[in-house]
Each structure stands twice: as C-alpha cells, then as structure tokens.
Scaffold this motif. Structure first.
Motif, PDB file in Angstrom:
ATOM      1  N   GLN A   1       0.869  -1.184   0.000  1.00 42.55           N
ATOM      2  CA  GLN A   1       0.000   0.000   0.000  1.00 42.55           C
ATOM      3  C   GLN A   1       0.900   1.226   0.000  1.00 42.55           C
ATOM      4  O   GLN A   1       2.109   1.106   0.188  1.00 42.55           O
ATOM      5  CB  GLN A   1      -0.917   0.004   1.228  1.00 42.55           C
ATOM      6  CG  GLN A   1      -0.181  -0.028   2.566  1.00 42.55           C
ATOM      7  CD  GLN A   1      -1.119   0.114   3.773  1.00 42.55           C
ATOM      8  OE1 GLN A   1      -1.979   0.968   3.790  1.00 42.55           O
ATOM      9  NE2 GLN A   1      -0.928  -0.715   4.777  1.00 42.55           N
ATOM     10  N   ASP A   2       0.321   2.420  -0.192  1.00 39.38           N
ATOM     11  CA  ASP A   2       1.210   3.572  -0.285  1.00 39.38           C
ATOM     12  C   ASP A   2       1.902   3.793   1.066  1.00 39.38           C
ATOM     13  O   ASP A   2       1.370   3.464   2.125  1.00 39.38           O
ATOM     14  CB  ASP A   2       0.466   4.818  -0.779  1.00 39.38           C
ATOM     15  CG  ASP A   2      -0.431   5.384   0.280  1.00 39.38           C
ATOM     16  OD1 ASP A   2       0.068   6.133   1.133  1.00 39.38           O
ATOM     17  OD2 ASP A   2      -1.639   5.030   0.280  1.00 39.38           O
ATOM     18  N   LYS A   3       3.130   4.317   0.944  1.00 39.82           N
ATOM     19  CA  LYS A   3       4.019   4.348   2.110  1.00 39.82           C
ATOM     20  C   LYS A   3       3.440   5.126   3.277  1.00 39.82           C
ATOM     21  O   LYS A   3       3.556   4.721   4.435  1.00 39.82           O
ATOM     22  CB  LYS A   3       5.344   4.958   1.700  1.00 39.82           C
ATOM     23  CG  LYS A   3       6.506   4.312   2.401  1.00 39.82           C
ATOM     24  CD  LYS A   3       7.738   4.853   1.791  1.00 39.82           C
ATOM     25  CE  LYS A   3       8.977   4.186   2.172  1.00 39.82           C
ATOM     26  NZ  LYS A   3      10.076   4.672   1.335  1.00 39.82           N
ATOM     27  N   GLU A   4       2.793   6.223   2.950  1.00 46.17           N
ATOM     28  CA  GLU A   4       2.275   7.074   4.034  1.00 46.17           C
ATOM     29  C   GLU A   4       1.252   6.320   4.891  1.00 46.17           C
ATOM     30  O   GLU A   4       1.326   6.323   6.121  1.00 46.17           O
ATOM     31  CB  GLU A   4       1.634   8.318   3.417  1.00 46.17           C
ATOM     32  CG  GLU A   4       1.597   9.479   4.376  1.00 46.17           C
ATOM     33  CD  GLU A   4       1.033  10.707   3.681  1.00 46.17           C
ATOM     34  OE1 GLU A   4       0.142  11.332   4.261  1.00 46.17           O
ATOM     35  OE2 GLU A   4       1.467  10.996   2.546  1.00 46.17           O
ATOM     36  N   SER A   5       0.331   5.625   4.227  1.00 44.59           N
ATOM     37  CA  SER A   5      -0.670   4.915   5.031  1.00 44.59           C
ATOM     38  C   SER A   5      -0.070   3.673   5.698  1.00 44.59           C
ATOM     39  O   SER A   5      -0.471   3.297   6.798  1.00 44.59           O
ATOM     40  CB  SER A   5      -1.920   4.586   4.224  1.00 44.59           C
ATOM     41  OG  SER A   5      -1.573   3.853   3.099  1.00 44.59           O
TER      42      SER A   5
ATOM     43  N   ILE B   1       2.991   3.490   6.932  1.00 40.89           N
ATOM     44  CA  ILE B   1       3.691   3.955   8.151  1.00 40.89           C
ATOM     45  C   ILE B   1       2.670   4.290   9.243  1.00 40.89           C
ATOM     46  O   ILE B   1       2.884   3.997  10.428  1.00 40.89           O
ATOM     47  CB  ILE B   1       4.574   5.202   7.844  1.00 40.89           C
ATOM     48  CG1 ILE B   1       5.634   4.863   6.799  1.00 40.89           C
ATOM     49  CG2 ILE B   1       5.236   5.751   9.119  1.00 40.89           C
ATOM     50  CD1 ILE B   1       6.552   3.725   7.146  1.00 40.89           C
ATOM     51  N   LYS B   2       1.559   4.869   8.813  1.00 43.05           N
ATOM     52  CA  LYS B   2       0.510   5.208   9.793  1.00 43.05           C
ATOM     53  C   LYS B   2      -0.017   3.922  10.466  1.00 43.05           C
ATOM     54  O   LYS B   2      -0.138   3.853  11.699  1.00 43.05           O
ATOM     55  CB  LYS B   2      -0.622   5.936   9.057  1.00 43.05           C
ATOM     56  CG  LYS B   2      -1.627   6.585   9.947  1.00 43.05           C
ATOM     57  CD  LYS B   2      -2.455   7.600   9.151  1.00 43.05           C
ATOM     58  CE  LYS B   2      -3.820   7.734   9.768  1.00 43.05           C
ATOM     59  NZ  LYS B   2      -4.877   7.016   9.050  1.00 43.05           N
TER      60      LYS B   2
ATOM     61  N   LYS C   1       2.707   2.529  12.795  1.00 44.08           N
ATOM     62  CA  LYS C   1       2.829   3.328  14.034  1.00 44.08           C
ATOM     63  C   LYS C   1       1.761   2.904  15.029  1.00 44.08           C
ATOM     64  O   LYS C   1       2.033   2.656  16.198  1.00 44.08           O
ATOM     65  CB  LYS C   1       2.636   4.823  13.726  1.00 44.08           C
ATOM     66  CG  LYS C   1       3.903   5.542  13.375  1.00 44.08           C
ATOM     67  CD  LYS C   1       3.657   7.048  13.342  1.00 44.08           C
ATOM     68  CE  LYS C   1       4.971   7.733  12.996  1.00 44.08           C
ATOM     69  NZ  LYS C   1       4.903   9.142  12.789  1.00 44.08           N
TER      70      LYS C   1
ATOM     71  N   LEU D   1      11.141   4.765   9.925  1.00 46.05           N
ATOM     72  CA  LEU D   1      10.211   5.859   9.591  1.00 46.05           C
ATOM     73  C   LEU D   1       9.118   5.985  10.654  1.00 46.05           C
ATOM     74  O   LEU D   1       8.742   7.092  11.052  1.00 46.05           O
ATOM     75  CB  LEU D   1       9.588   5.627   8.212  1.00 46.05           C
ATOM     76  CG  LEU D   1      10.562   5.770   7.026  1.00 46.05           C
ATOM     77  CD1 LEU D   1       9.902   5.299   5.732  1.00 46.05           C
ATOM     78  CD2 LEU D   1      11.053   7.210   6.886  1.00 46.05           C
ATOM     79  N   ALA D   2       8.639   4.852  11.130  1.00 43.27           N
ATOM     80  CA  ALA D   2       7.565   4.884  12.138  1.00 43.27           C
ATOM     81  C   ALA D   2       8.067   5.449  13.474  1.00 43.27           C
ATOM     82  O   ALA D   2       7.277   5.879  14.310  1.00 43.27           O
ATOM     83  CB  ALA D   2       6.990   3.489  12.329  1.00 43.27           C
TER      84      ALA D   2
ATOM     85  N   ASP E   1      10.070   8.028  13.483  1.00 41.40           N
ATOM     86  CA  ASP E   1      10.463   9.388  13.099  1.00 41.40           C
ATOM     87  C   ASP E   1      11.971   9.543  12.895  1.00 41.40           C
ATOM     88  O   ASP E   1      12.549  10.603  13.178  1.00 41.40           O
ATOM     89  CB  ASP E   1       9.955  10.418  14.135  1.00 41.40           C
ATOM     90  CG  ASP E   1       8.443  10.362  14.254  1.00 41.40           C
ATOM     91  OD1 ASP E   1       7.778  10.254  13.202  1.00 41.40           O
ATOM     92  OD2 ASP E   1       7.926  10.384  15.389  1.00 41.40           O
TER      93      ASP E   1
ATOM     94  N   GLU F   1      14.935   6.990   7.055  1.00 41.24           N
ATOM     95  CA  GLU F   1      14.617   5.629   6.606  1.00 41.24           C
ATOM     96  C   GLU F   1      15.798   4.659   6.724  1.00 41.24           C
ATOM     97  O   GLU F   1      15.637   3.476   7.016  1.00 41.24           O
ATOM     98  CB  GLU F   1      14.160   5.709   5.141  1.00 41.24           C
ATOM     99  CG  GLU F   1      13.709   4.404   4.577  1.00 41.24           C
ATOM    100  CD  GLU F   1      13.000   4.562   3.232  1.00 41.24           C
ATOM    101  OE1 GLU F   1      13.084   5.653   2.622  1.00 41.24           O
ATOM    102  OE2 GLU F   1      12.352   3.593   2.803  1.00 41.24           O
TER     103      GLU F   1
END
Ligand code: AKG
Ligand code: FE2
Length: 358
Positions: free
Chosen positions: A42-46, A48-49, A52, A191-192, A194, A197
């Motif tokens: 899935q896309d990286k932003e979601s 990582i969310k 987290k 990344l999770a 902060d 990478e």
C-alpha cells in the motif's frame, strides 16, 4: 525468552522492565481491529501510519503481501517434520547443550519459559545468523565474516542434523527470504519512529537473527500451568512468525486480557520484542504471548527473531526519549540476548557462572 511471574499479583515483569498485569484468565476471540492486518503493498504514508498504530498500541500485527513464497515455507516445514520424526538419539546428536550459543535441538522439557509453570510442551530446532546463509553477501564478504565469526558470545557456526539433510537446504532458502523481508521492515520501523529511513540499515548487515522451528504436541488439559510455550515477551527487536494452520497463539492485550491470534492464510505475525521496546524507550511495545494447543493436532510454527548486530549498544533513541529521558541503561545486544536465552535454559548455578565471563 524468559519472563518473571511475580507471585500472587499475577503481574509479568519482563527483563525489559515494563509490567503487564493479567486481569482476566479467560481467553477470548479478538476481532482484527485488536490485532491489525497490514498490507505491505500500500502507499508508504498509510503503511507507516498503520505500523505506528500497531507498534505503539498493540505490539502485535499480521502482515500480508510480504513476498516470501509459500513453497519455501512448505519446504522448511517438510524438512523439519523429517527431523522431528528421527529417533531421539539422532536428534540429541545436535542437542543445544553441546553448543555454546544455544543452537540445535531442544527436546520437550528442556526449556521453562515461564517461571513457576511446568516446562514447555514443545521440541524445537534453532539456528542463527551466518553470512553464508545471507543472500546479499558476496563470497568475499562471507570469507571476511568467517574470520571474526565467533567474536560475540552469541555468534558462531550452526549445527545441522546429519540424518535429515533437507533441513539445512530448506532453512537456507527460507531464511534468505526472511532476511530480505526483515531489512525491508527495518526501514519502515525507522520511519515509524520518526528517524531517517536508513537509520538502522548498517546495524542489520549481519543481524543477530535466530530462526526456530517449533513442534508443539497437542495437550488435553486446559490447565494453564502446562503450556506449549509459557507466557513471555520476545527478546530481539521484532519477530517474523509463520504460525502454520493450527490456532493456539494467545496475546495479552493492553487491558490485561488474553486474546487469540489465530493463523490467517498468507500472513506472518510480526511482534515487537524487548530490544526494540528498550531502544524506543517503550514507544513501541513488546507484548506478552503464549501458546496453548488444545486442538488435538500437532502444531508447527517458525519464528525468526530479528535483532541487531551483536556488538550494537542499545540505548534509547533520540526521537523517543522526550522530556522524561531514557528509561533504560545501555546494553550490548549480544550480551542481552545471551543472558535472556541462558536464563530459561541453564541451571541457576550454570547461569551465574556463564554470565561472569561475558
Ligand atoms: O509458536 C508460536 O506461535 C509462537 C512462538 C513463540 O512465541 C516463540 O518461540 O517465542
Ligand atoms: Fe515468542
């Protein structure tokens, strides 16, 4: 792998220092919002969310789209079954007590994961990192690694069963895939937390990654003094667990309730271990779990415990200390893993003697 039970209070005080209370001994079915299922596709932003949330609130999650072929898993299960079916004497030729760093065969009763309970109802085969098992290493890198291979108390050669040679080949194939996945996850965890990478990349070049195939026997009684594996938190940074098809894994949630973590086809379970909990100052949580196999069937599972290079000093990360500061003293990864494994496997006297030399 050991966790100390504080008598009467039913608290778990693991080596990581965080206390876990058990408020309810009944085990219930969780729905998947309690143990999330996360696609790596899935896309990286979601992604990582999702990570987290899972690492900070549950410490346990499933991943799908992980890229490890089912064929390699099946081959390893086949190789392991052939090994476990060998006569006792053959398995004991590579008994872990002959290895300075706990490699090889553990028979049923050798390990008492949860103090105060009966020894675990499983047998297992364990191996560790060697550069020659690592698909990213060149011949020169393998030669270089071999020169210093026994530098750390936890590092050194594996032992393989002479009478079940397919196990070694199958481990090499499966472990290669898992190391690739682990290095992918390490970037996502950075990344999770902060961090940049690539923050952890160098520390996982020759990771302290212990693999294990477990064979659990069915148990008739729901007596919680007898467990497939007693309640514990894992030692290393995180675990990549293939848990086969037989439901028996239970997780202690944040409210102190035991919930089931049944197998889901095509997934691995990932759980945070104490090394990463300490490293992240408990921003990521390591979660207590155990196995109770009441299904009437044998159960096989394959955890790979991913830790850093054994000479890494683990001290709380700068993004995680906040105003309250570090909760944990620095520890050397190899020493920490050794002590934890030794604690539930050696006699008290042997343990005290061995740790003097670390
Ligand atoms: O067999 C399982 O599902 C879990 C094994 C486990 O927790 C361990 O070996 O640390
Ligand atoms: Fe575990």
């Amino acid at each position: 792998m050991s966790t100390t039970v504080v008598e009467n209070k039913k608290d778990f005080l693991s080596f990581s220092g965080r206390k876990r209370e058990v408020v309810d001994e009944e085990v219930r079915k969780a729905d998947f919002s309690e143990i999330p299922v996360i696609s790596l596709n899935q896309d990286k932003e979601s992604l990582i969310k999702d990570l987290k949330y899972a690492c900070k609130t549950v410490g346990f999650f499933y991943i799908k789209d992980h890229g490890v072929p089912q064929e390699s898993i099946d081959k390893l299960l086949g190789g392991a079954k052939t090994f476990f079916e060998l006569p006792k004497e053959d398995k004991n030729e590579i008994h872990f007590s002959k290895s300075k760093h706990f490699r090889g065969y553990e028979s049923c009763g050798d390990n008492n994961t949860e103090e105060g309970k009966r020894p675990d109802l499983n047998e297992q085969f364990n191996w560790g990192y060697e550069a020659k098992l690592d698909p990213i290493k060149t011949t020169e890198e393998v030669e270089e690694y071999e020169k210093n291979a026994e530098k750390d108390v936890m590092a050194g050669p594996n032992v393989w069963p002479a009478k079940a040679p397919a196990l070694q080949t199958a481990v090499a194939e499966y472990y290669g895939h898992v190391l690739i996945l682990a290095r992918r996850l390490v970037k996502l965890f950075a990344l999770a937390l902060d961090l940049p990478e690539t923050y952890f990349d160098n520390l996982f070049q020759t990771p302290g990654a212990i693999g294990r195939v477990l064979h659990y026997f069915p148990q008739a009684s729901n007596d919680k003094n007898i467990l497939g594996i007693g309640a514990h938190t894992d030692i290393e940074c995180f675990t990549i667990l293939y848990q086969g098809k037989v439901p028996a894994l239970q997780v202690l949630n944040n409210r102190g309730e035991w919930i089931q973590a049944p197998p889901i086809d095509g997934t691995f379970v990932i759980n945070i271990g104490d090394m990463l909990a300490r490293w992240s100052n408990d921003v990521f949580i390591s979660t207590v779990h155990r196995v109770l196999n009441l299904t009437g069937n044998e159960r096989y599972s394959i955890p790979v415990f991913i830790g850093t290079q054994y000479d890494t000093m683990i001290e709380p990360l700068y993004t995680c200390v906040g105003e309250e500061g570090p909760k944990y003293k620095p520890i050397r990864a190899g020493e920490y893993v050794y002590k934890r494994l030794a604690f539930s496997r050696l006699s008290k006297e042997e343990y005290e003697e061995k740790i003097k030399t670390l």
